[in-house]
Design a protein around this motif. Structure first.
Motif, PDB file in Angstrom:
ATOM      1  N   VAL A   1       2.385   9.464  -9.804  1.00  0.00           N
ATOM      2  CA  VAL A   1       3.407   9.953 -10.780  1.00  0.00           C
ATOM      3  C   VAL A   1       3.319   8.778 -11.935  1.00  0.00           C
ATOM      4  O   VAL A   1       3.437   9.119 -13.082  1.00  0.00           O
ATOM      5  N   LEU A   2       3.116   7.510 -11.657  1.00  0.00           N
ATOM      6  CA  LEU A   2       3.105   6.683 -12.914  1.00  0.00           C
ATOM      7  C   LEU A   2       1.812   6.748 -13.721  1.00  0.00           C
ATOM      8  O   LEU A   2       1.778   6.662 -15.000  1.00  0.00           O
ATOM      9  N   CYS A   3       0.763   7.121 -12.948  1.00  0.00           N
ATOM     10  CA  CYS A   3      -0.529   7.508 -13.769  1.00  0.00           C
ATOM     11  C   CYS A   3      -0.333   8.623 -14.380  1.00  0.00           C
ATOM     12  O   CYS A   3      -0.886   8.525 -15.865  1.00  0.00           O
ATOM     13  N   GLY A   4       0.336   9.658 -14.020  1.00  0.00           N
ATOM     14  CA  GLY A   4       0.605  10.799 -15.162  1.00  0.00           C
ATOM     15  C   GLY A   4       1.497  10.474 -16.197  1.00  0.00           C
ATOM     16  O   GLY A   4       1.119  10.992 -17.269  1.00  0.00           O
ATOM     17  N   TYR A   5       2.484   9.483 -15.779  1.00  0.00           N
ATOM     18  CA  TYR A   5       3.176   9.358 -16.988  1.00  0.00           C
ATOM     19  C   TYR A   5       2.694   8.574 -18.070  1.00  0.00           C
ATOM     20  O   TYR A   5       2.831   8.977 -18.951  1.00  0.00           O
ATOM     21  N   SER A   6       1.988   7.665 -17.622  1.00  0.00           N
ATOM     22  CA  SER A   6       1.266   6.627 -18.777  1.00  0.00           C
ATOM     23  C   SER A   6       0.067   7.741 -19.366  1.00  0.00           C
ATOM     24  O   SER A   6      -0.078   7.486 -20.636  1.00  0.00           O
TER      25      SER A   6
ATOM     26  N   LEU B   1       9.085  -0.586 -12.693  1.00  0.00           N
ATOM     27  CA  LEU B   1       7.558  -0.227 -12.717  1.00  0.00           C
ATOM     28  C   LEU B   1       7.411   1.072 -13.831  1.00  0.00           C
ATOM     29  O   LEU B   1       6.584   0.864 -14.630  1.00  0.00           O
ATOM     30  N   TYR B   2       8.390   1.764 -14.061  1.00  0.00           N
ATOM     31  CA  TYR B   2       8.423   2.821 -15.221  1.00  0.00           C
ATOM     32  C   TYR B   2       8.609   2.196 -16.475  1.00  0.00           C
ATOM     33  O   TYR B   2       7.979   2.531 -17.351  1.00  0.00           O
ATOM     34  N   THR B   3       9.408   1.251 -16.749  1.00  0.00           N
ATOM     35  CA  THR B   3       9.632   0.432 -17.940  1.00  0.00           C
ATOM     36  C   THR B   3       8.482   0.003 -18.180  1.00  0.00           C
ATOM     37  O   THR B   3       7.770  -0.305 -19.468  1.00  0.00           O
ATOM     38  N   THR B   4       7.889  -0.970 -17.328  1.00  0.00           N
ATOM     39  CA  THR B   4       6.450  -1.626 -17.579  1.00  0.00           C
ATOM     40  C   THR B   4       5.328  -0.868 -17.957  1.00  0.00           C
ATOM     41  O   THR B   4       4.668  -1.134 -18.881  1.00  0.00           O
ATOM     42  N   VAL B   5       5.315   0.171 -17.158  1.00  0.00           N
ATOM     43  CA  VAL B   5       4.224   1.166 -17.586  1.00  0.00           C
ATOM     44  C   VAL B   5       4.369   1.893 -19.020  1.00  0.00           C
ATOM     45  O   VAL B   5       3.551   1.994 -19.866  1.00  0.00           O
TER      46      VAL B   5
ATOM     47  N   PRO C   1      -8.243   6.951 -17.596  1.00  0.00           N
ATOM     48  CA  PRO C   1      -8.754   5.680 -17.213  1.00  0.00           C
ATOM     49  C   PRO C   1      -7.818   4.448 -17.784  1.00  0.00           C
ATOM     50  O   PRO C   1      -7.611   3.546 -17.165  1.00  0.00           O
ATOM     51  N   ALA C   2      -7.273   4.696 -18.942  1.00  0.00           N
ATOM     52  CA  ALA C   2      -6.592   3.395 -19.614  1.00  0.00           C
ATOM     53  C   ALA C   2      -5.096   3.562 -18.649  1.00  0.00           C
ATOM     54  O   ALA C   2      -4.662   2.532 -18.386  1.00  0.00           O
ATOM     55  N   ALA C   3      -4.708   4.821 -18.387  1.00  0.00           N
ATOM     56  CA  ALA C   3      -3.551   4.872 -17.857  1.00  0.00           C
ATOM     57  C   ALA C   3      -3.618   4.333 -16.459  1.00  0.00           C
ATOM     58  O   ALA C   3      -2.756   3.742 -15.838  1.00  0.00           O
ATOM     59  N   GLU C   4      -4.569   4.483 -15.683  1.00  0.00           N
ATOM     60  CA  GLU C   4      -4.914   3.979 -14.354  1.00  0.00           C
ATOM     61  C   GLU C   4      -4.753   2.457 -14.381  1.00  0.00           C
ATOM     62  O   GLU C   4      -4.379   1.674 -13.482  1.00  0.00           O
ATOM     63  N   ASP C   5      -5.691   1.860 -15.427  1.00  0.00           N
ATOM     64  CA  ASP C   5      -5.614   0.521 -15.725  1.00  0.00           C
ATOM     65  C   ASP C   5      -4.059  -0.153 -16.038  1.00  0.00           C
ATOM     66  O   ASP C   5      -3.879  -1.120 -15.335  1.00  0.00           O
ATOM     67  N   ILE C   6      -3.581   0.629 -16.844  1.00  0.00           N
ATOM     68  CA  ILE C   6      -1.946   0.096 -17.125  1.00  0.00           C
ATOM     69  C   ILE C   6      -1.211   0.188 -15.896  1.00  0.00           C
ATOM     70  O   ILE C   6      -0.463  -0.917 -15.607  1.00  0.00           O
ATOM     71  N   VAL C   7      -1.158   1.099 -14.952  1.00  0.00           N
ATOM     72  CA  VAL C   7      -0.496   1.454 -13.644  1.00  0.00           C
ATOM     73  C   VAL C   7      -1.019   0.270 -12.816  1.00  0.00           C
ATOM     74  O   VAL C   7      -0.072  -0.459 -12.078  1.00  0.00           O
ATOM     75  N   GLN C   8      -2.352   0.057 -12.705  1.00  0.00           N
ATOM     76  CA  GLN C   8      -2.726  -1.191 -11.750  1.00  0.00           C
ATOM     77  C   GLN C   8      -2.135  -2.398 -12.160  1.00  0.00           C
ATOM     78  O   GLN C   8      -1.628  -3.392 -11.403  1.00  0.00           O
ATOM     79  N   GLU C   9      -2.137  -2.782 -13.440  1.00  0.00           N
ATOM     80  CA  GLU C   9      -1.540  -4.045 -14.084  1.00  0.00           C
ATOM     81  C   GLU C   9      -0.026  -4.110 -13.780  1.00  0.00           C
ATOM     82  O   GLU C   9       0.428  -5.180 -13.283  1.00  0.00           O
ATOM     83  N   ALA C  10       0.462  -3.067 -14.018  1.00  0.00           N
ATOM     84  CA  ALA C  10       2.237  -2.938 -13.519  1.00  0.00           C
ATOM     85  C   ALA C  10       2.563  -3.416 -12.098  1.00  0.00           C
ATOM     86  O   ALA C  10       3.190  -4.065 -11.747  1.00  0.00           O
TER      87      ALA C  10
ATOM     88  N   THR D   1       1.003  -1.170   0.087  1.00  0.00           N
ATOM     89  CA  THR D   1       0.118  -0.036  -0.128  1.00  0.00           C
ATOM     90  C   THR D   1       0.861   1.236  -0.016  1.00  0.00           C
ATOM     91  O   THR D   1       0.698   2.038  -0.762  1.00  0.00           O
ATOM     92  N   GLN D   2       1.903   1.129   0.855  1.00  0.00           N
ATOM     93  CA  GLN D   2       3.038   2.280   0.797  1.00  0.00           C
ATOM     94  C   GLN D   2       3.553   2.551  -0.556  1.00  0.00           C
ATOM     95  O   GLN D   2       3.667   3.780  -0.880  1.00  0.00           O
ATOM     96  N   VAL D   3       4.005   1.529  -1.057  1.00  0.00           N
ATOM     97  CA  VAL D   3       4.721   1.591  -2.319  1.00  0.00           C
ATOM     98  C   VAL D   3       3.694   2.113  -3.419  1.00  0.00           C
ATOM     99  O   VAL D   3       3.922   3.152  -4.175  1.00  0.00           O
ATOM    100  N   PHE D   4       2.397   1.645  -3.322  1.00  0.00           N
ATOM    101  CA  PHE D   4       1.405   2.057  -4.221  1.00  0.00           C
ATOM    102  C   PHE D   4       1.012   3.360  -4.141  1.00  0.00           C
ATOM    103  O   PHE D   4       0.941   4.163  -5.186  1.00  0.00           O
ATOM    104  N   LYS D   5       0.754   3.785  -2.974  1.00  0.00           N
ATOM    105  CA  LYS D   5       0.461   5.310  -2.659  1.00  0.00           C
ATOM    106  C   LYS D   5       1.676   6.380  -3.108  1.00  0.00           C
ATOM    107  O   LYS D   5       1.431   7.458  -3.422  1.00  0.00           O
TER     108      LYS D   5
END
Length: 196
Positions: free
Chosen positions: A34-39, A77-81, A47-56, A25-29
């Motif tokens: 930042v990853l959602c913004g990047y995606s 995480l960044y590479t996967t996203v 919405p697609a960005a949020e799904d992509i980050v959750q999958e990562a 949870t701490q890593v996720f928060k």
């Protein structure tokens, strides 16, 4: 959990590797926004960005025992996203191209079916009228309809090209009397331009 809810990166990574939910949870928060913004910058679709980050995050959770440094976890995480965002974008572009193509083909396909239907009806009506022509005239017109030119019709029927032209003119004159105006005009243009 420490007082104040903060862990060092080493403690967070250790808890994460051990499968502790609070560490996840701490890593996720910490990284999710930042990853959602990047995606979203890559996909232009939040919405697609949020799904992509959750999958990562699901992927790293499944491989959590492989990460010994927090910087490696973030890099993964960044590479996967990035890769998943670009893959999503390619899929969307293909889907849009396919949709656009099918939208363009649909009217063409409908127009083609309509043209085929009209052509069949014209040929049916024309054939019925051609059958009423005198025999030599009917044969000349039929050979022209098959795609032969004046010389080929003359050779096939073993008559002069002048006689072919006379029979063609006579046939067209008789057809004009029996066919509706639009059919006569189309047939005359067809005969004149294609098979002089």
């Amino acid at each position: 959990m420490r007082e104040g809810g903060k862990y060092t990166e080493t403690e967070l990574l250790t808890g994460f590797r051990q499968g502790r939910d609070e560490s996840f949870t701490q890593v996720f928060k910490a990284l999710c926004p930042v990853l959602c913004g990047y995606s979203a910058r890559l996909t232009r679709d939040w919405p697609a960005a949020e799904d992509i980050v959750q999958e990562a995050f699901v992927k790293i959770w499944e491989r959590r025992t492989q990460f010994y440094q927090f910087v490696v976890l973030k890099s993964y995480l960044y590479t996967t996203v990035r890769n998943d965002s670009l893959q999503w974008l390619r899929r969307e572009n293909r889907k849009q191209a396919k949709d656009l193509s099918s939208q363009q083909e649909e009217p063409d396909n409908q127009r083609s079916k309509l043209e085929d239907l009209i052509r069949a009806e014209v040929i049916r009506e024309l054939s019925a009228v051609v059958e009423t022509l005198p025999p030599q005239c009917r044969q000349v017109i039929s050979l022209f309809i098959e795609g032969k030119n004046t010389r080929e019709v003359a050779q096939t029927m073993q008559i002069s090209q002048g006689n072919v032209k006379v029979q063609k003119g006579r046939g067209l004159k008789l057809l004009r009397k029996q066919l509706p105006d639009f059919l006569t005009f189309g047939f005359t243009l067809f005969m004149y331009h294609c098979y002089r």
